[in-house]
Design a protein around this motif. Structure first.
Motif, PDB file in Angstrom:
ATOM      1  N   VAL A 172       0.837  -1.207   0.000  1.00  0.00           N
ATOM      2  CA  VAL A 172       0.000   0.000   0.000  1.00  0.00           C
ATOM      3  C   VAL A 172       0.872   1.258   0.000  1.00  0.00           C
ATOM      4  N   LEU A 173       1.946   1.243   0.807  1.00  0.00           N
ATOM      5  CA  LEU A 173       2.864   2.389   0.838  1.00  0.00           C
ATOM      6  C   LEU A 173       3.520   2.595  -0.531  1.00  0.00           C
ATOM      7  N   GLY A 174       3.940   1.494  -1.155  1.00  0.00           N
ATOM      8  CA  GLY A 174       4.544   1.582  -2.486  1.00  0.00           C
ATOM      9  C   GLY A 174       3.568   2.116  -3.520  1.00  0.00           C
ATOM     10  N   LEU A 175       2.331   1.609  -3.487  1.00  0.00           N
ATOM     11  CA  LEU A 175       1.302   2.091  -4.416  1.00  0.00           C
ATOM     12  C   LEU A 175       1.051   3.583  -4.226  1.00  0.00           C
ATOM     13  N   SER A 176       0.993   4.018  -2.967  1.00  0.00           N
ATOM     14  CA  SER A 176       0.707   5.424  -2.671  1.00  0.00           C
ATOM     15  C   SER A 176       1.823   6.326  -3.186  1.00  0.00           C
ATOM     16  N   LEU A 177       3.078   5.953  -2.896  1.00  0.00           N
ATOM     17  CA  LEU A 177       4.204   6.792  -3.321  1.00  0.00           C
ATOM     18  C   LEU A 177       4.405   6.739  -4.829  1.00  0.00           C
ATOM     19  N   GLY A 178       3.940   5.668  -5.465  1.00  0.00           N
ATOM     20  CA  GLY A 178       4.021   5.578  -6.923  1.00  0.00           C
ATOM     21  C   GLY A 178       3.080   6.561  -7.606  1.00  0.00           C
ATOM     22  N   LEU A 179       2.089   7.065  -6.869  1.00  0.00           N
ATOM     23  CA  LEU A 179       1.102   7.985  -7.443  1.00  0.00           C
ATOM     24  C   LEU A 179       1.451   9.453  -7.203  1.00  0.00           C
ATOM     25  N   VAL A 180       2.593   9.708  -6.561  1.00  0.00           N
ATOM     26  CA  VAL A 180       3.015  11.095  -6.331  1.00  0.00           C
ATOM     27  C   VAL A 180       3.247  11.791  -7.676  1.00  0.00           C
ATOM     28  N   GLY A 181       2.797  13.043  -7.791  1.00  0.00           N
ATOM     29  CA  GLY A 181       3.033  13.804  -9.023  1.00  0.00           C
ATOM     30  C   GLY A 181       1.741  14.251  -9.680  1.00  0.00           C
ATOM     31  N   GLN A 182       1.831  14.540 -10.966  1.00  0.00           N
ATOM     32  CA  GLN A 182       0.685  15.084 -11.699  1.00  0.00           C
ATOM     33  C   GLN A 182      -0.199  13.967 -12.233  1.00  0.00           C
ATOM     34  N   ILE A 314      10.079 -14.415 -17.531  1.00  0.00           N
ATOM     35  CA  ILE A 314       8.875 -14.732 -18.318  1.00  0.00           C
ATOM     36  C   ILE A 314       7.750 -13.732 -18.044  1.00  0.00           C
ATOM     37  N   PRO A 315       7.309 -13.534 -16.779  1.00  0.00           N
ATOM     38  CA  PRO A 315       6.228 -12.556 -16.572  1.00  0.00           C
ATOM     39  C   PRO A 315       6.658 -11.120 -16.875  1.00  0.00           C
ATOM     40  N   MET A 316       7.949 -10.826 -16.665  1.00  0.00           N
ATOM     41  CA  MET A 316       8.428  -9.464 -16.935  1.00  0.00           C
ATOM     42  C   MET A 316       8.373  -9.139 -18.424  1.00  0.00           C
ATOM     43  N   LEU A 317       8.802 -10.074 -19.248  1.00  0.00           N
ATOM     44  CA  LEU A 317       8.868  -9.828 -20.689  1.00  0.00           C
ATOM     45  C   LEU A 317       7.517  -9.981 -21.375  1.00  0.00           C
ATOM     46  N   THR A 318       6.667 -10.876 -20.878  1.00  0.00           N
ATOM     47  CA  THR A 318       5.419 -11.155 -21.588  1.00  0.00           C
ATOM     48  C   THR A 318       4.223 -10.365 -21.060  1.00  0.00           C
ATOM     49  N   LEU A 319       4.213 -10.077 -19.745  1.00  0.00           N
ATOM     50  CA  LEU A 319       3.064  -9.386 -19.151  1.00  0.00           C
ATOM     51  C   LEU A 319       3.415  -8.002 -18.621  1.00  0.00           C
ATOM     52  N   GLY A 320       4.723  -7.734 -18.500  1.00  0.00           N
ATOM     53  CA  GLY A 320       5.131  -6.465 -17.887  1.00  0.00           C
ATOM     54  C   GLY A 320       4.938  -6.485 -16.385  1.00  0.00           C
ATOM     55  N   ILE A 321       4.903  -7.694 -15.785  1.00  0.00           N
ATOM     56  CA  ILE A 321       4.712  -7.848 -14.339  1.00  0.00           C
ATOM     57  C   ILE A 321       6.020  -8.328 -13.730  1.00  0.00           C
ATOM     58  N   PRO A 322       6.592  -7.581 -12.758  1.00  0.00           N
ATOM     59  CA  PRO A 322       7.871  -8.005 -12.163  1.00  0.00           C
ATOM     60  C   PRO A 322       7.680  -9.095 -11.116  1.00  0.00           C
ATOM     61  N   VAL A 439       6.399   0.371  -8.466  1.00  0.00           N
ATOM     62  CA  VAL A 439       6.515   0.256  -9.930  1.00  0.00           C
ATOM     63  C   VAL A 439       5.147   0.063 -10.567  1.00  0.00           C
ATOM     64  N   LEU A 440       4.321  -0.801  -9.948  1.00  0.00           N
ATOM     65  CA  LEU A 440       3.036  -1.140 -10.556  1.00  0.00           C
ATOM     66  C   LEU A 440       1.943  -0.107 -10.274  1.00  0.00           C
ATOM     67  N   GLY A 441       2.161   0.757  -9.265  1.00  0.00           N
ATOM     68  CA  GLY A 441       1.137   1.725  -8.869  1.00  0.00           C
ATOM     69  C   GLY A 441       0.552   2.535 -10.019  1.00  0.00           C
ATOM     70  N   PRO A 442       1.393   3.258 -10.785  1.00  0.00           N
ATOM     71  CA  PRO A 442       0.853   4.054 -11.888  1.00  0.00           C
ATOM     72  C   PRO A 442       0.139   3.212 -12.945  1.00  0.00           C
ATOM     73  N   MET A 443       0.701   2.015 -13.265  1.00  0.00           N
ATOM     74  CA  MET A 443       0.076   1.154 -14.273  1.00  0.00           C
ATOM     75  C   MET A 443      -1.241   0.586 -13.760  1.00  0.00           C
ATOM     76  N   LEU A 444      -1.268   0.222 -12.472  1.00  0.00           N
ATOM     77  CA  LEU A 444      -2.476  -0.323 -11.857  1.00  0.00           C
ATOM     78  C   LEU A 444      -3.599   0.718 -11.905  1.00  0.00           C
ATOM     79  N   GLU A 445      -3.267   1.955 -11.529  1.00  0.00           N
ATOM     80  CA  GLU A 445      -4.260   3.036 -11.557  1.00  0.00           C
ATOM     81  C   GLU A 445      -4.737   3.293 -12.981  1.00  0.00           C
ATOM     82  N   ASP A 446      -3.793   3.317 -13.921  1.00  0.00           N
ATOM     83  CA  ASP A 446      -4.131   3.585 -15.318  1.00  0.00           C
ATOM     84  C   ASP A 446      -5.145   2.574 -15.844  1.00  0.00           C
ATOM     85  N   HIS A 447      -4.870   1.262 -15.607  1.00  0.00           N
ATOM     86  CA  HIS A 447      -5.772   0.218 -16.119  1.00  0.00           C
ATOM     87  C   HIS A 447      -7.107   0.210 -15.381  1.00  0.00           C
TER      88      HIS A 447
END
Length: 497
Positions: A172-182, A314-322, A439-447
């Protein structure tokens, strides 16, 4: 597929890329051997220099650092009983006992051969499974991507060592800090506290270098534990036929376990080595030998952690999930290089994908050559006092943070996250779930927001898409099971052991 592999080898075997592959393997071995400096910290330190590199060369080098560290970590585990890598913790149990009995050479050879076989076989899985998985993922829409990211984060929470609640808090902390900015949709500034420097978000390079490199320095300076290096002359750096027959099945079993667990978020390499050791001990006719120098206790875990290191791509290259912090860093490198992570990497960047796979075979061969004949040199490095190493790490971190934006503010960010990383260690909070969330925060919010736009604000869209609904159901079940008292108790016992 054969044409693709030929394309990959034609690129990977160029002089430039061979040199980068060698540099990556060499650096990986070095940082795996030196306790207190892991691949995540090293990749974070090198992020600033990747801005000017070609994407293929950059990835070949960084991948070499990651899987090379798995090789190097076994050297310190066996000779020093101080694993250079978390995934080499189990190797220290029987590996160091073998070293004390005068069989250090045999233990090191077992680790190198098991790692090479596992690395080579798991790259085959990359070749066969990545293209069909990417083809399936091309049909994913915003709801499916949101669901697979939620599943990845929940799996990272359930597999993290220690408290599930703490791991969830880190996400949750990582997701929150990933959303800092515009905000990309409305243009509003979020969580910037009036600081213009935060309008573009927290700088990934400064955050990761602080979280992994600086915090590790502080931790190691506060830990004054002395370890004794096995210094007797190393001999017998090869195995006889009887040893080969003893280790071949543990190596193959470890490869299978590592290949499967490597694709799961939350540190698959470390977990794979523990599972492999438990399996070998459980099926052995003489389990009492384990902990006293059993060669199977080195062969299985070392194969498992190297197989997991390769299949985590495999998940990093095919799904973009680390699947782990290093893969999260590599996703950031993709973005920095102007490449969108996900299944289209295979079609839009085939040279990058197949050259990376080809370089892994080449790199695994280089690592065997680097680890066995040069073992004497690596042993001498273990006597290097840490007081000579940590000032260089701090200086390179500060320079790297400053260079990303030519701003002193990024050095303050580096220091702040270095302190945060150290506090996390004191509180037994793992940084891996935090980084995955960041890392996933901005992408998670976007989708998520795209899904809401498509459905005109109806959250049941995730239930109307079968794949998305299935993935969210699995995530919910995994989280419920992780907090169930009986399962949590068994999980804690297994992690403690």
């Amino acid at each position: 597929m054969l044409d693709n592999l030929l394309l990959g080898f034609s690129v990977a075997l160029s002089l430039d890329n061979l040199a980068y592959c060698f540099i990556g393997a060499l650096l990986g071995t070095l940082i795996g051997i030196l306790p207190g400096l892991g691949p995540a910290a090293t990749v974070a330190l090198l992020l600033p220099i990747t801005f000017t590199m070609a994407p293929v060369s950059c990835f070949i080098m960084l991948a070499g650092i990651y899987y090379g560290a798995q090789y190097g970590g076994s050297t310190t585990a066996i000779l020093l009983k101080m694993p250079g890598e978390t995934s080499s913790v189990v190797t220290a149990i029987d590996g160091h006992e073998m070293a004390k009995q005068g069989m250090a050479g045999k233990a090191l050879a077992t680790a190198a051969i098991g790692s090479f076989i596992a690395g080579s076989l798991s790259v085959l899985l990359l070749v066969f499974f990545s293209p069909p998985l990417a083809e399936l993922a091309i049909n994913f829409g915003a709801p499916e991507y949101f669901s697979v990211m939620v599943l990845g984060l929940i799996v990272a929470v359930t597999l993290a060592s220690g408290s599930v609640l703490k791991a969830l808090a880190m996400v949750v902390l990582g997701l929150s800090l990933g959303l800092v900015g515009q905000d990309q949709f409305s243009g509003e500034f979020r969580l910037t506290f009036g600081l213009l420097e935060l309008s573009g978000g927290l700088d990934f390079v400064a955050v990761t270098m602080g979280l992994f490199a600086v915090s590790e320095v502080v931790k190691n300076l506060s830990d004054a534990t002395e370890r004794g290096v096995v210094t007797q002359k190393l001999k017998g750096l090869w195995l006889n036929w009887a040893d080969f027959k003893t280790i071949i099945m543990p190596v193959l079993r470890g490869t299978g376990i590592g290949s499967l667990l490597g694709v799961l978020p939350g540190g698959g390499a470390a977990i794979a080595s523990f599972v492999s050791y438990s399996l070998e001990k459980g099926i052995s006719k003489h389990p009492e030998r384990f902990g006293k120098g059993a060669i199977e206790g080195v062969a299985g875990p070392e194969s498992a952690n190297n197989a997991a290191a390769q299949t985590s791509f495999i998940p990093m290259l095919t799904l973009g999930i680390p699947a782990n912090p290093v893969m999260a860093l590599l996703i950031a490198v993709l973005i920095i290089q102007g490449i969108t992570p996900g299944p289209r990497v295979l079609t839009t960047q085939p040279t990058l994908f197949w050259a990376l796979i080809a370089s892994m075979w080449i790199g695994n061969l280089m690592l065997v050559i680097l680890n066995l004949p040069l073992i004497g040199m690596w042993t001498k490095l273990l006597t290097l006092p840490y007081r000579y190493l940590f000032p260089a790490i701090i200086v390179f971190s500060a320079i790297g943070a400053y260079n990303t934006d030519n701003s002193v503010f990024e050095v303050y960010v580096l220091a702040a996250f270095g302190l945060l990383g150290y506090v996390m260690m004191l509180l037994d909070c793992e940084p891996a779930p935090f980084l995955l969330g960041f890392v996933l925060g901005p992408m998670l919010e976007d989708h998520f927001r795209r899904s809401m736009l498509i459905s005109r604000g109806d959250p049941t869209i995730f239930l109307h898409h079968p794949i998305a609904a299935t993935l969210l159901a699995i995530a919910a079940i995994a989280l419920v099971l992780a907090v169930t008292p009986a399962i949590r108790r068994k999980r804690d016992e297994a992690l403690q052991e």
